[in-house]
Scaffold this active site. Structure first.
Site, PDB file in Angstrom:
ATOM      1  CD  GLU A   1      -0.876  -6.522   5.330  1.00 36.38           C
ATOM      2  OE1 GLU A   1      -0.620  -7.222   4.192  1.00 36.38           O
ATOM      3  OE2 GLU A   1      -2.108  -5.274   5.778  1.00 36.38           O
TER       4      GLU A   1
ATOM      5  CB  CYS B   1      -1.100   0.064   1.214  1.00 39.43           C
ATOM      6  SG  CYS B   1      -2.350   0.666   0.958  1.00 39.43           S
TER       7      CYS B   1
ATOM      8  CG  HIS C   1      -3.171  -3.494   3.052  1.00 40.27           C
ATOM      9  ND1 HIS C   1      -2.064  -3.213   4.160  1.00 40.27           N
ATOM     10  CD2 HIS C   1      -4.345  -2.614   2.583  1.00 40.27           C
ATOM     11  CE1 HIS C   1      -3.074  -1.562   3.969  1.00 40.27           C
ATOM     12  NE2 HIS C   1      -3.449  -1.449   3.052  1.00 40.27           N
TER      13      HIS C   1
HETATM   14  N1  LIG Z   1      -3.172   1.406   3.526  1.00 40.21           N
HETATM   15  C1  LIG Z   1      -2.047   2.271   3.282  1.00 40.21           C
HETATM   16  O1  LIG Z   1      -1.318   1.843   2.943  1.00 40.21           O
HETATM   17  C2  LIG Z   1      -3.067   3.564   2.819  1.00 40.21           C
HETATM   18  C3  LIG Z   1      -1.339   4.280   2.418  1.00 40.21           C
HETATM   19  C4  LIG Z   1      -1.714   5.906   1.823  1.00 40.21           C
HETATM   20  N2  LIG Z   1      -1.464   6.978   2.971  1.00 40.21           N
HETATM   21  C5  LIG Z   1      -3.924   6.208   1.341  1.00 40.21           C
HETATM   22  O2  LIG Z   1      -3.942   6.617   1.870  1.00 40.21           O
HETATM   23  O3  LIG Z   1      -3.620   5.753   0.232  1.00 40.21           O
END
Ligand SMILES: NC(=O)CC[C@H](N)C(=O)O
Length: 322
Positions: free
Chosen positions: A248, A119, A246
């Site tokens: 995970e 992310c 994600h």
């Molecule tokens: N969950 C995250 O890593 C978010 C990444 C970034 N801050 C976004 O809002 O896109």
């Protein structure tokens, strides 16, 4: 049931060869913040028969400001990063420690160290590439600099831009593979698409994608519109993968996440064997299957995988430290 637990504990206890992963994040003092990521690392390490050692690297400690203010802390952070077999930059919000994460991604890219960015970790990999390979010095995310002339990462809400509530892109979304034979497609078993969970607002700016791709960064997974970048790879690197989702959250002891498995396998020299077509001639795949089926029957107890704490990573209090 006791027999199953005993045989699993035996396997865990028998793991001796370590795999060291540097976790470069913001909340490294609160390891529970990254609990799902730790579990996913553990599932993958177990499948590769490696004892997981997580080296926590606070990303601010890698930055030049720390070098001036606390040279010892700076040196210790860089020593940890350089001593790791692989680097993971997890998700996050806000701009504290961003520069350190970018430095970690640069270090992994330039030194052929296996890297997984999740992310925010994928977003900073894109910023790093734009700054240092494409020479766009002010490349940034509009999350950190809304006036940047090179907005490589931008807000892409699915709903209204003016309506402030519910702008987060959440939950299960589909990613289609666009490049046959790329590492992540192979790791996922050469499927056409994968469904993974999301939690973000910002994304790679699709207007920059052709330039990034011409410079060598491959966006191998995209959403159904082709406008949202979901998986990146550096084909010239042993294992450099970024995912907007994600992975995970879907990792299980019996079924480690594909991209985590790729990171761990690459970090301990097993990636080539893992990526070979499955079959009799692939002893590694057979070994992974055997270790998993032997070890993970009924691992969950009240939702927690309580049996694997003593051998696969070093535990200290509530968290995981090396
Ligand atoms: N969950 C995250 O890593 C978010 C990444 C970034 N801050 C976004 O809002 O896109």
């Amino acid at each position: 049931m006791v027999d199953e637990w005993t045989s699993m504990a035996k396997i865990c206890d028998g793991l001796r060869d370590p795999v060291r992963i540097a976790m470069v994040g913001k909340y490294t003092g609160l390891s529970d913040s990254y609990l799902s990521v730790l579990k996913a690392l553990l599932h993958a390490s177990f499948a590769c028969h490696r004892k997981l050692v997580v080296d926590w690297v606070p990303s601010v400690d890698l930055e030049d400001n720390t070098k001036k203010a606390s040279p010892d802390v700076y040196e210790a952070a860089w020593n940890l990063l350089k001593g790791a077999n692989g680097v993971l930059v997890p998700g996050g919000f806000g701009d504290r420690g961003i520069q350190g994460k970018i430095l970690a991604a640069k270090y992994a890219r330039e030194n052929d160290v296996p890297f997984l960015g999740i992310c925010l970790g994928m977003q900073i990999a894109v910023i790093e590439f734009a700054r240092n390979v494409m020479n766009l010095q002010d490349a940034n995310s509009t999350e950190f600099d809304c006036d940047t002339k090179n907005p490589l990462v931008i807000l892409m809400p699915e709903g209204s831009k003016t309506h402030m509530g519910g702008t987060m892109r959440l939950g299960l979304r589909r990613t289609y593979f666009h490049v046959k034979g790329c590492k992540s497609a192979k790791l996922y078993g050469n499927v056409k698409y994968v469904d993974e969970r999301h939690r973000h607002r910002y994304e790679v700016n699709p207007d920059f994608v052709p330039k990034l791709e011409r410079s060598g960064l491959a966006f191998v997974g995209k959403d159904e519109s082709g406008r949202r970048m979901e998986i990146l790879e550096l084909p010239s690197h042993p294992y450099y993968v970024g995912v907007q989702f994600h992975p995970e959250f879907k990792s299980r002891p019996t079924k480690p996440s594909a991209v985590f498995l790729g990171l761990i396998a690459a970090s301990c020299g097993q990636l080539d064997a893992l990526l070979k077509p499955q079959g009799r001639e692939n002893p590694f795949a057979a070994k992974v299957a055997t270790s998993i089926s032997l070890a993970v029957t009924k691992v969950y107890q009240n939702g927690h995988m309580t049996c694997m704490t003593n051998a696969s990573y070093y535990a200290n209090d509530n968290g995981v430290h090396a």
